[in-house]
Design a protein around this motif. Structure first.
Motif, PDB file in Angstrom:
ATOM      1  N   UNK A 260      -5.271  14.146  86.917  1.00 34.59           N
ATOM      2  CA  UNK A 260      -5.688  15.523  87.228  1.00 34.59           C
ATOM      3  C   UNK A 260      -6.496  16.117  86.071  1.00 34.59           C
ATOM      4  N   UNK A 261      -6.054  15.863  84.840  1.00 32.24           N
ATOM      5  CA  UNK A 261      -6.781  16.388  83.677  1.00 32.24           C
ATOM      6  C   UNK A 261      -8.184  15.800  83.619  1.00 32.24           C
ATOM      7  N   UNK A 265     -11.649  18.029  83.915  1.00 35.55           N
ATOM      8  CA  UNK A 265     -12.636  18.133  82.840  1.00 35.55           C
ATOM      9  C   UNK A 265     -13.999  17.643  83.313  1.00 35.55           C
ATOM     10  N   UNK A 266     -14.015  16.533  84.063  1.00 33.51           N
ATOM     11  CA  UNK A 266     -15.281  16.031  84.588  1.00 33.51           C
ATOM     12  C   UNK A 266     -15.900  17.012  85.581  1.00 33.51           C
ATOM     13  N   UNK A 267     -15.051  17.656  86.389  1.00 30.24           N
ATOM     14  CA  UNK A 267     -15.555  18.679  87.315  1.00 30.24           C
ATOM     15  C   UNK A 267     -16.197  19.831  86.554  1.00 30.24           C
ATOM     16  N   UNK A 268     -15.529  20.320  85.513  1.00 32.56           N
ATOM     17  CA  UNK A 268     -16.093  21.428  84.741  1.00 32.56           C
ATOM     18  C   UNK A 268     -17.386  21.013  84.033  1.00 32.56           C
ATOM     19  N   UNK A 269     -17.416  19.766  83.559  1.00 34.38           N
ATOM     20  CA  UNK A 269     -18.623  19.235  82.926  1.00 34.38           C
ATOM     21  C   UNK A 269     -19.782  19.212  83.915  1.00 34.38           C
ATOM     22  N   UNK A 270     -19.542  18.701  85.116  1.00 33.18           N
ATOM     23  CA  UNK A 270     -20.593  18.622  86.117  1.00 33.18           C
ATOM     24  C   UNK A 270     -21.007  20.010  86.598  1.00 33.18           C
TER      25      UNK A 270
END
Length: 351
Positions: A260-261, A265-270
């Motif tokens: 989940x982490x 983080x990858x979602x927020x980065x994208x």
């Protein structure tokens, strides 16, 4: 602090760089053995196979010599550890190789101003820190030693902390790096995302696949642990205490938290990269319009039609890029692998 470079064949020499456990056991003779065996078997794999076989053989012979029943008579599923522990090292090597391939596919060396943090998967301090914590926990909370006497003493204070724990640490250090450290490093990097990716996931599908595969290995380990712990279809002399249930659930929750982490983080980065790119394109788009904020009266100056159309096409392409690093099939497979171990625990715990 230096980082551990990926375990992968060197393109020029064909030599394979060591993972952490290989560097630890290489001076103990496993490097010498690895160099002389065909097939380039890494020292860490040789260590895991021989250590598990030898320690189990010692325990078995001692138990038989005292006339007691070996653990395999009470719970035959214990034989799974002979497979699962070496398999954990094979899995770690596989994840290292695939991460290296992902960095090549994503062209990190060219795209990143400072590619070194992304090209190194595990910081050198991480496995040593986890090993110290693991050994300390084993000595503070040892298993039952009075019931099985010297065999249990040998297992709890020699085999588990100093033989098996490094094997487990190697896998979990790799898992932690993929699920936690890699997304953080991408967030901190300047590589951006690939809006020309035909799959529409910003060129991050290799990372999404790696997150999925690393949890596959966790799921396999949890299934094996559940079989050993609950021993389904065994109806003689085997009981499961509350601590075993708690440990299974804790590992399951913690590993899900890692997934989940990483995904968050990858979602927020994208999301960040996508918003920034759209902002720049909108600014460029409006610079070539008359009345750029009025959808009813805006006009494209003569001669700028092709340029504006190109900007609009780029905005559409950026908008079409997902804010998550995987396709629907990857997500569905990942969710199934997350649910499977807990579902299996519920089923076999009642048998």
């Amino acid at each position: 602090m230096s980082s551990q470079v990926l375990s992968s064949p060197d393109s020029a020499t064909g030599a394979q760089q060591d993972i952490w456990l290989s560097t630890v056991v290489r001076p103990l003779g496993f490097g010498w053995l690895s160099d002389r065996l065909p097939g380039r078997i890494p020292p860490s794999v040789l260590y895991a196979v021989l250590a598990v076989i030898v320690t189990n053989a010692i325990n078995l012979f001692y138990t038989l010599s005292t006339g007691a029943d070996p653990i395999y008579m009470t719970n035959p599923y214990y034989a799974l550890e002979i497979i699962l522990l070496p398999a954990a090292i094979v899995a770690a090597h596989s994840l290292h190789r695939e991460y290296n391939q992902a960095m090549i596919e994503m062209d990190i060396k060219t795209r990143a101003t400072n590619p070194d943090p992304l090209l190194s998967i595990i910081p050198s301090w991480l496995p040593w820190s986890l090993l110290v914590v693991g050994i300390a926990i084993q000595f503070i909370f040892p298993g039952p030693v009075s019931t099985y006497g010297i065999t249990a003493m040998f297992d709890n204070f020699v085999v588990l902390p100093f033989v098996y724990t490094p094997i487990v640490i190697q896998f979990f250090a790799t898992y932690f790096a993929i699920e936690v450290l890699v997304p953080i490093r991408l967030w901190q990097s300047d590589i951006g995302i690939d809006f020309l990716d035909p799959e529409g996931v910003g060129g991050l599908r290799p990372i999404g696949e790696l997150i999925k595969k690393s949890y596959y290995y966790i799921a396999i380990g949890l299934v094996g642990y559940a079989l050993i712990t609950y021993a389904p279809f065994i109806n003689w002399g085997w009981t499961v205490d509350a601590e075993a249930n708690l440990l299974f659930t804790a590992i399951w929750i913690i590993t899900i938290g890692g997934v989940a982490f990483g995904v968050f983080v990858l979602h927020r980065f994208m999301y960040r990269e996508k918003r920034e790119e759209i902002h720049l394109l909108k600014k460029e788009f409006r610079a070539h319009l008359e009345n750029p904020y009025d959808v009813k009266s805006y006009e494209v100056p003569e001669g700028d039609e092709e340029l504006v159309a190109d900007i609009e096409e780029r905005i559409s392409r950026v908008n079409a890029t997902s804010e998550y690093p995987a396709t629907f099939s990857i997500w569905s497979q990942l969710l199934l692998s997350i649910a499977l171990p807990k579902l299996l625990q519920f089923v076999i715990a009642g048998l």
